[in-house]
Design a protein around this motif. Structure first.
Motif, PDB file in Angstrom:
ATOM      1  N   PHE A  78      38.001  62.957  43.713  1.00 54.98           N
ATOM      2  CA  PHE A  78      36.768  62.048  44.211  1.00 54.98           C
ATOM      3  C   PHE A  78      35.977  62.858  45.077  1.00 54.98           C
ATOM      4  N   THR A  79      34.823  63.198  44.871  1.00 57.43           N
ATOM      5  CA  THR A  79      34.203  64.062  46.181  1.00 57.43           C
ATOM      6  C   THR A  79      32.761  63.401  45.939  1.00 57.43           C
ATOM      7  N   GLY A  86      29.080  64.390  36.297  1.00 57.42           N
ATOM      8  CA  GLY A  86      29.065  63.577  35.050  1.00 57.42           C
ATOM      9  C   GLY A  86      30.415  63.035  34.873  1.00 57.42           C
ATOM     10  N   SER A  88      33.072  61.838  36.994  1.00 56.15           N
ATOM     11  CA  SER A  88      33.035  60.945  37.730  1.00 56.15           C
ATOM     12  C   SER A  88      32.199  59.743  37.746  1.00 56.15           C
ATOM     13  N   ALA A  89      30.800  59.941  37.131  1.00 51.28           N
ATOM     14  CA  ALA A  89      29.938  59.008  36.855  1.00 51.28           C
ATOM     15  C   ALA A  89      30.437  58.171  35.514  1.00 51.28           C
ATOM     16  N   ALA A  90      31.158  58.874  34.711  1.00 51.98           N
ATOM     17  CA  ALA A  90      31.535  58.165  33.272  1.00 51.98           C
ATOM     18  C   ALA A  90      32.949  57.124  33.981  1.00 51.98           C
ATOM     19  N   GLU A  92      33.170  55.962  36.873  1.00 44.80           N
ATOM     20  CA  GLU A  92      32.658  54.966  37.768  1.00 44.80           C
ATOM     21  C   GLU A  92      32.262  53.782  36.642  1.00 44.80           C
ATOM     22  N   TYR A  93      31.496  54.277  35.953  1.00 42.95           N
ATOM     23  CA  TYR A  93      30.841  53.456  34.983  1.00 42.95           C
ATOM     24  C   TYR A  93      32.024  52.325  34.044  1.00 42.95           C
TER      25      TYR A  93
ATOM     26  N   ILE B  71      27.564  60.206  30.201  1.00 44.89           N
ATOM     27  CA  ILE B  71      26.577  59.113  30.417  1.00 44.89           C
ATOM     28  C   ILE B  71      25.422  59.476  30.047  1.00 44.89           C
ATOM     29  N   PHE B 134      28.076  57.829  41.779  1.00 47.40           N
ATOM     30  CA  PHE B 134      28.102  58.891  41.075  1.00 47.40           C
ATOM     31  C   PHE B 134      27.348  58.654  40.032  1.00 47.40           C
ATOM     32  N   VAL B 135      26.979  57.379  39.167  1.00 48.44           N
ATOM     33  CA  VAL B 135      25.989  57.144  38.137  1.00 48.44           C
ATOM     34  C   VAL B 135      24.733  57.333  38.546  1.00 48.44           C
ATOM     35  N   TRP B 138      24.023  61.145  38.798  1.00 43.38           N
ATOM     36  CA  TRP B 138      24.188  61.903  37.867  1.00 43.38           C
ATOM     37  C   TRP B 138      22.697  61.317  36.788  1.00 43.38           C
TER      38      TRP B 138
END
Lengths: 216, 216, 216, 216
Positions: A78-79, A86, A88-90, A92-93, B71, B134-135, B138
């Motif tokens: 986690f940063t 990318g 971390s975004a995935a 999170e989503y 994503i 994060f999303v 990104w």
């Protein structure tokens, strides 16, 4: 954009075959998915490797799994620094928007990324240490795993152990995300670690009670 | 690691089914792939969305496609800053180590990430502007695409146009990578842009001569 | 209500076994289903018969199939008379509220309800003609099917043909529901007719192009 | 019948898996069941809801339970008017022909049918009052249950109470069938009322001595 070309004909043929058969069979379902949205049960994080055919292994059909694939199935810690992450975004989503019930990290045998990491950490691949090596910097995520296996002398044995560390380090990093930890605490999410032997078709899963990976 | 659980039984059952059928049928090939390494013909960059079943659409078998899924199927611009760039690492590995012949960017309809980007850029999703999203960070990659479609008043129409921008921006960013540009120049690599309609099963590809996307 | 008894102990034991294993493995998913609602892909209409184990045959897991089970898997014609029609209510809910992509009617061999219908129509079961016979009145739905097979002399052969008529009559009645016809016309719903041989484990499906039932 | 389609391929695959494994393992028993007929121990009346996986919860194998599934697990009162009563036919067949030892009514949490009934009776769903609403007319069976809980102000609390009323009203209606009452009197049949919490995996059973539902 003149460097962009139409779809190669061998893929046009395959697509037309899918359209005439599987799509026809499932048109109603695919329209349902388009209009009602996706409700996948699990997120699977696996390697880009062309030999890891995760949809075949788990009989995946459209709508079942949210799939993130990157080099060596790694999740960074986690940063929240405002940079582009990318993976971390995935995560999170999947966890906060889709509310998946499982996050599954699937490692595999014969992983080129993991072998490169071993070479880099062992001093045998100085080019991967270069600041401009995207693969090298990405594989930095696995350095804590290398530290745990570096005492293994035999290279093949050490690389195999490092493949499993790629799963374990990712699982450890996953729980550093507050929304992942919260979903686990409230009983809405479970984590799973797998390693797949490409040649033999085996799957091992991490069983904490056993202290390691066990054949399914 | 006590938060990690064994593989759920419904996936054990599916895996066992694959092992007893598809693996048995193809054991010789899978062992070959394990020993001789992968030689995929193409890299496909597509979305994590569970409804984008790229292996089914292109009848993919083990060993054929190097798959990166993130994503909204985005590729960031070339940024060799020593940070972790998972997508750039995947592109680097595919083009320089595996020497794939095609990089295919596959966008799709009903994309939650693209819709979120539209909301963020339109001012309707302030939470995505947060540094810790994060999303949101990104989806910043797609902001140049939003600039080109923002004059479209109708939201559904604008979001659909933005889905195709997600493909075009990624293609534009791909050629900022020196190793990608070189492989294209020397005739070893072609780029391809696709957009998939989930409900109708259509695929459109970007044809520069037509100046836009055309149904395959 | 003093005639009501606690759960028999043999079922308590089985339930506790499920709770300790399958529920534990899937708790996160079941909580997701409870909070986010069901999104089944198909409705299956099959017989109450204890030997028709539809969840096993189709590897059903929680959340996948909306299941209506009645005697002889019958659907009555559309009759909006303000009376209680349990089967019509189930079809209405599946198609209009859940928007399932498939309605599957699954008939089976050795069906006691169908055999009773044959006996009633042949004059061998006068008690089923009684106004107070719920089974008899329910099996009246299948009389149009009996008319088509009554010329078959051999009883076993005629009953087997009538089992398939139970599927076909239900499919014919399904399209008399306006909301079913509309969903089919717009490409959001497909109908499927199956017949299952309990002893041999075979499934035949109705293929209109073949003009009859064909082994899967 | 041109609107009928073959079985979707994802179900063909699952069926073939069952045929190759579970059927092979149990062929002798399934042939026995086909030839000797079914002798189920209990009838279970439960909801069509895809999240109520009664065969998993009770580890049901082929031949064990006669299963009737309708919207909201309702049994109407004994009404021998010569009309079609699918639920009454199923009860009649189970009790008089199969002579099951138990009739179990299984309600559940998060029931869409019960919630609809609450909205209809509260005046919030006028469309369900329409004569042509099959779901509305079917849920009329539960109106006596609503009368008993309508004083509860909190909607969630009232709906939860109504879910249990769906079990109790059905049990009360069951004993209005003369053949059910007789089988109970003669000691050949017992009735059981259960309520299942989908998210938490709990089962409560109605215990008359306790005057309500108690966790198993």
């Amino acid at each position: 954009m003149k460097r962009v070309r139409p779809l190669p004909s061998y893929l046009v043929q395959r697509y037309k075959g899918w359209k005439a058969t599987k799509y026809q069979d499932n048109q109603a379902w695919y329209r349902h998915l388009a209009q009602e949205g996706q409700h996948p049960r699990a997120m699977i994080i696996c390697c880009c490797d062309s030999r890891v055919h995760v949809t075949a292994i788990f009989g995946a059909d459209q709508g079942e799994f949210f799939l993130h694939r990157n080099i060596a199935n790694l999740v960074p810690p986690f940063t929240p620094d405002g940079q582009q992450h990318g993976t971390s975004a995935a995560v999170e989503y999947a966890v906060t928007a889709l509310k998946v019930a499982h996050v599954i990290v699937l490692g595999h045998s014969n992983c080129g990324g993991v072998r490169g990491c071993d070479a880099m950490c062992s001093g045998d691949a100085p080019e991967l240490n270069d600041k401009t090596s995207f693969v090298g910097r990405w594989m930095d995520i696995l350095r804590p795993g290398y530290e745990r296996v570096k005492k293994i002398k035999d290279t093949e044995e050490r690389v195999a152990a490092l493949e499993k560390q790629a799963v374990l380090v990712s699982l450890e990093n996953l729980v550093t995300f507050p929304f992942v930890a919260e979903a686990i605490e409230s009983g809405h999410l479970t984590l799973h670690g797998l390693w797949h032997d490409i040649g033999e078709g085996e799957i091992e899963h991490y069983v904490p009670e056993e202290g390691g990976f066990v054949t399914v």
